[in-house]
Write a protein that holds these residues in place. Structure first.
Motif, short mmCIF file in Angstrom:
data_model
loop_
_atom_site.label_atom_id
_atom_site.label_comp_id
_atom_site.label_asym_id
_atom_site.label_seq_id
_atom_site.Cartn_x
_atom_site.Cartn_y
_atom_site.Cartn_z
N ALA A 34 0.85 -1.19 0.00
CA ALA A 34 0.00 0.00 0.00
C ALA A 34 0.89 1.24 0.00
O ALA A 34 1.86 1.31 0.75
CB ALA A 34 -0.91 0.01 1.21
N ASP A 35 0.54 2.18 -0.86
CA ASP A 35 1.30 3.41 -0.99
C ASP A 35 0.31 4.58 -1.07
O ASP A 35 -0.63 4.54 -1.86
CB ASP A 35 2.13 3.32 -2.28
N HIS A 36 0.52 5.58 -0.23
CA HIS A 36 -0.30 6.80 -0.26
C HIS A 36 0.63 7.97 -0.54
O HIS A 36 1.45 8.34 0.31
CB HIS A 36 -1.01 7.02 1.07
N GLU A 47 -0.79 -6.07 8.42
CA GLU A 47 -1.05 -6.43 9.82
C GLU A 47 -2.53 -6.34 10.17
O GLU A 47 -3.03 -7.11 10.98
CB GLU A 47 -0.24 -5.53 10.76
N LYS A 48 -3.24 -5.40 9.59
CA LYS A 48 -4.66 -5.19 9.89
C LYS A 48 -5.56 -6.12 9.06
O LYS A 48 -6.77 -6.16 9.29
CB LYS A 48 -5.06 -3.74 9.63
N GLY A 49 -5.00 -6.81 8.08
CA GLY A 49 -5.81 -7.69 7.23
C GLY A 49 -6.72 -6.95 6.28
O GLY A 49 -7.78 -7.44 5.90
N ASN A 50 -6.32 -5.74 5.88
CA ASN A 50 -7.15 -4.93 4.98
C ASN A 50 -7.21 -5.56 3.60
O ASN A 50 -6.28 -6.23 3.17
CB ASN A 50 -6.58 -3.52 4.89
N TYR A 51 -8.31 -5.31 2.91
CA TYR A 51 -8.49 -5.86 1.58
C TYR A 51 -9.37 -4.95 0.73
O TYR A 51 -10.02 -4.04 1.23
CB TYR A 51 -9.08 -7.28 1.63
N VAL A 67 -12.61 -0.44 0.03
CA VAL A 67 -11.35 -0.74 0.69
C VAL A 67 -11.75 -0.96 2.15
O VAL A 67 -12.26 -0.05 2.80
CB VAL A 67 -10.33 0.40 0.55
N VAL A 68 -11.54 -2.18 2.63
CA VAL A 68 -12.10 -2.60 3.91
C VAL A 68 -11.00 -2.75 4.97
O VAL A 68 -9.96 -3.37 4.71
CB VAL A 68 -12.87 -3.94 3.76
N TRP A 69 -11.25 -2.20 6.16
CA TRP A 69 -10.39 -2.35 7.33
C TRP A 69 -11.19 -3.17 8.36
O TRP A 69 -11.84 -2.59 9.24
CB TRP A 69 -10.04 -1.00 7.93
N HIS A 71 -10.41 -4.96 10.93
CA HIS A 71 -9.98 -4.83 12.32
C HIS A 71 -10.62 -3.61 12.99
O HIS A 71 -10.95 -3.62 14.17
CB HIS A 71 -8.45 -4.72 12.37
N ASP A 72 -10.82 -2.54 12.20
CA ASP A 72 -11.40 -1.30 12.72
C ASP A 72 -12.88 -1.16 12.40
O ASP A 72 -13.48 -0.14 12.71
CB ASP A 72 -10.65 -0.09 12.13
N SER A 73 -13.45 -2.16 11.73
CA SER A 73 -14.86 -2.13 11.29
C SER A 73 -15.17 -0.85 10.51
O SER A 73 -16.17 -0.19 10.76
CB SER A 73 -15.81 -2.25 12.49
N SER A 74 -14.29 -0.52 9.58
CA SER A 74 -14.51 0.67 8.76
C SER A 74 -14.10 0.39 7.33
O SER A 74 -13.46 -0.61 7.03
CB SER A 74 -13.76 1.87 9.32
N MET A 75 -14.52 1.30 6.44
CA MET A 75 -14.20 1.14 5.03
C MET A 75 -14.44 2.43 4.26
O MET A 75 -15.11 3.33 4.74
CB MET A 75 -15.04 0.01 4.42
#
Length: 163
Positions: A34-36, A47-51, A67-69, A71-75
């Motif tokens: 991931a690059d921002h 580490e957060k398992g984002n997809y 784009v789903v996070w 671990h944080d229940s956000s997207m």
């Protein structure tokens, strides 16, 4: 009285059917890199398992992207334009690549921010498996986010109820 009970039952059934929304995951891939705007966030995303997921609401069949996070229940989520431009026979590091371009209207669940982004989605065919690259050109912030990864077979093709 019997007629009233039947009407109430029919209304409850209708209400229940309309309350159920399902979404089908067309394609999901784990984010490996991931690059921002040139800054590397790969470790954080892994580490957060984002997809990333392409999905459709089964009620209206609108193609969407998220784009789903988990671990944080956000997207960040929202619909994609229907008409995409697809280019075949591109090369990425010597491998055959297919590219698609979309316009995405996104909403961030974590801060309520919304806006438009241009999406470039590439599938790179290497010898072992397909590799995905998603570039987001975010209009409001002049940001470029790039996500790379591999197919998540557990999520691809699943149907889930939206509550």
């Amino acid at each position: 009285m019997k007629k009233t009970v039947i009407i109430i039952c029919l209304l409850l059934i209708k209400f229940n059917v309309n309350a159920q929304y399902f979404q089908k995951t067309i394609l999901a891939f784990d984010i490996i890199e991931a690059d921002h705007n040139g800054q590397d966030y790969s470790k954080f995303y892994r580490e957060k398992g984002n997809y990333v997921t392409f999905y459709q609401n089964t009620k209206d069949s609108v193609m969407s992207l998220a784009v789903v996070w988990p671990h944080d229940s956000s997207m960040s989520y929202g619909p994609l334009t229907v008409n995409s431009v697809k280019i075949n026979n591109e090369l990425y590091e010597g491998n055959k690549t297919e590219k698609s371009y979309y316009k995405w209207y996104y909403i961030n669940s974590y801060d309520g921010k919304q806006g438009w982004a241009n999406i470039e989605f590439s599938i790179v065919y290497d010898k072992n498996q397909a590799f995905y690259i998603l570039r987001m050109f975010i209009d409001n912030d002049f940001q470029i986010n790039t996500y790379k990864g591999y197919l998540n077979e557990k999520l691809t093709g699943t149907v889930t109820e939206i509550k």
